[in-house]
Design a protein around this motif. Structure first.
Motif, PDB file in Angstrom:
ATOM      1  N   ALA A   5       9.495   9.285  11.991  1.00  0.00           N
ATOM      2  CA  ALA A   5      10.459   9.566  11.736  1.00  0.00           C
ATOM      3  C   ALA A   5      10.915   7.000  11.602  1.00  0.00           C
ATOM      4  CB  ALA A   5      11.995   9.489  12.376  1.00  0.00           C
ATOM      5  N   ILE A  54      13.803   6.293   8.178  1.00  0.00           N
ATOM      6  CA  ILE A  54      14.951   7.176   8.499  1.00  0.00           C
ATOM      7  C   ILE A  54      14.819   8.391   6.590  1.00  0.00           C
ATOM      8  CG2 ILE A  54      16.778   8.387   9.020  1.00  0.00           C
ATOM      9  CD1 ILE A  54      15.622   7.728  11.899  1.00  0.00           C
ATOM     10  N   TYR A 109      11.663  10.118   5.295  1.00  0.00           N
ATOM     11  CA  TYR A 109      11.524  11.011   6.923  1.00  0.00           C
ATOM     12  C   TYR A 109      12.342  12.643   6.280  1.00  0.00           C
ATOM     13  CZ  TYR A 109      11.341  13.912  10.925  1.00  0.00           C
ATOM     14  OH  TYR A 109      11.460  14.827  11.752  1.00  0.00           O
ATOM     15  N   ASN A 167      10.115  17.919   6.759  1.00  0.00           N
ATOM     16  CA  ASN A 167      10.728  17.102   7.747  1.00  0.00           C
ATOM     17  C   ASN A 167      12.164  17.424   7.863  1.00  0.00           C
ATOM     18  OD1 ASN A 167       8.181  15.457   8.615  1.00  0.00           O
ATOM     19  ND2 ASN A 167       9.026  14.163   7.334  1.00  0.00           N
ATOM     20  N   SER A 184      13.052  18.902  12.092  1.00  0.00           N
ATOM     21  CA  SER A 184      13.577  18.411  12.932  1.00  0.00           C
ATOM     22  C   SER A 184      15.739  18.566  13.570  1.00  0.00           C
ATOM     23  CB  SER A 184      14.803  17.192  12.471  1.00  0.00           C
ATOM     24  OG  SER A 184      14.851  17.528  10.846  1.00  0.00           O
TER      25      SER A 184
END
Length: 343
Positions: free
Chosen positions: A77, A82, A85, A91, A95
């Motif tokens: 990230a 961010i 990502y 991703n 997360s």
């Protein structure tokens, strides 16, 4: 021209092996093998340990793997940004897995003093097992990206399922408000109905004085309040009815039910749910599948590009070994600017 004078041949053996290691396919294979080991550790921790009491070896191993996974995702990230990502579905799933498992680990820490079997019935333990159940679903969906790339037909089916789920969102409010309307309608016309007469086994109704007729003397309001919130109560009739699980005769003969009206209401709901909505969903699913057949070649190329980019930016050392090498690289990275300035 001398082959031995080419730049690739002037590299040392260690540099050549390092170059092979940084190939996206090799990194993909190694990282996915590490992810399989991570799944094995997670299942061992969630299924074969009590999830309460003092820490054991499996708890520590799982915590190490989870921290390594969190460090890897944080590294990606920060490296890619961010927004970039979270633009990749892989991703987003990673997360989500990290968030669920971190919450589970914190709840496990709160149960360190609980050593009795009764701890399985506490609210923290319920929440812990719920989070682990959700995490296990996401964890086993994560490798589908490799299946979609390995087989064109399987990838098209997976992409069609994903498109179909997005199509279901268009029916969400129709199903929500329609289902709520019929739920409260069944609650009004058959307040004490349960599919399997489970209201007799509700703990609040056990060991109460029996009436002369052999029944239970619990008032109607209390009976209705208890049976409404059970998994087979009147409020859940639309849910089970959509899957074909309904009993018209038991509905009409349930205590305090309105005769004829309750059966007619069930008939109207079944026509609404099983004929109209189901056929609309089938038509939407068919359209999504046909559309996906034409778009799959482009989407598979996009997925391949995303996976390649993701593994190119991934830290070369897989979990949990990245906990050893990543701090060393960070230290070298911080010292290099200082050395250039002569500090």
């Amino acid at each position: 021209f001398a082959w031995g004078d080419t730049p690739i041949m002037r590299l040392s053996r260690v540099q050549q092996l390092k170059g092979i290691w940084f190939i996206p396919f090799v990194k993909c294979a190694v990282h996915n093998l590490a992810f399989v080991i991570f799944i094995a550790v997670l299942i061992t921790w969630a299924v074969l340990t009590p999830l309460s009491g003092p820490y054991g070896g499996v708890d520590i191993v799982f915590a190490v793997f989870l921290v390594a996974k969190l460090v890897e995702e944080t590294h990606q990230a920060v490296l890619r940004g961010i927004l970039t990502y979270f633009s990749y579905p892989q991703n987003r799933m990673d997360s989500c897995i990290c968030f669920l498992l971190i919450c589970s680990l914190f709840l496990r820490c709160s149960l360190i003093d609980e050593i009795s079997i009764e701890s399985l019935r506490t609210m923290p333990h319920y929440i812990l097992r719920t989070l682990l159940a959700l995490a296990s679903v996401v964890v086993f969906l994560r490798p589908l990206e490799l299946v979609s790339l390995a087989s064109q037909q399987s990838g098209m089916v997976i992409a069609s399922v994903s498109a179909t789920l997005r199509t279901c969102l268009h029916f969400f409010f129709l199903l929500l408000f329609g289902g709520l309307g019929f739920s409260f309608a069944f609650k009004i016309v058959a307040p004490c109905y349960t599919i399997d007469n489970s209201w007799e086994d509700v703990p609040w109704m056990v060991n109460r004085p029996a009436t002369k007729t052999g029944g239970n003397n619990l008032p109607m309001v209390s009976r209705a309040a208890i049976s409404s919130w059970t998994a087979s109560g009147p409020l859940s009739v639309p849910i089970w009815g959509a899957f074909g699980y309904f009993e018209p005769l038991m509905l009409e003969q349930s205590m305090y039910a309105v005769p004829v009206v309750s059966t007619c209401l069930l008939l109207v709901y079944l026509f609404f749910a099983l004929i109209l909505i189901v056929n609309l969903l089938i038509a939407a699913f068919t359209e999504a599948f046909e559309r996906q057949k034409h778009n799959w070649k482009f989407e598979s190329a996009v997925i391949f590009f995303q996976l390649t980019t993701m593994h190119l930016s991934a830290y070369p050392v897989p979990i949990p070994l990245n906990l050893i090498f990543l701090p060393i690289d960070l230290l070298i990275g911080f010292r290099r600017p200082l050395q250039e300035r002569g500090v």
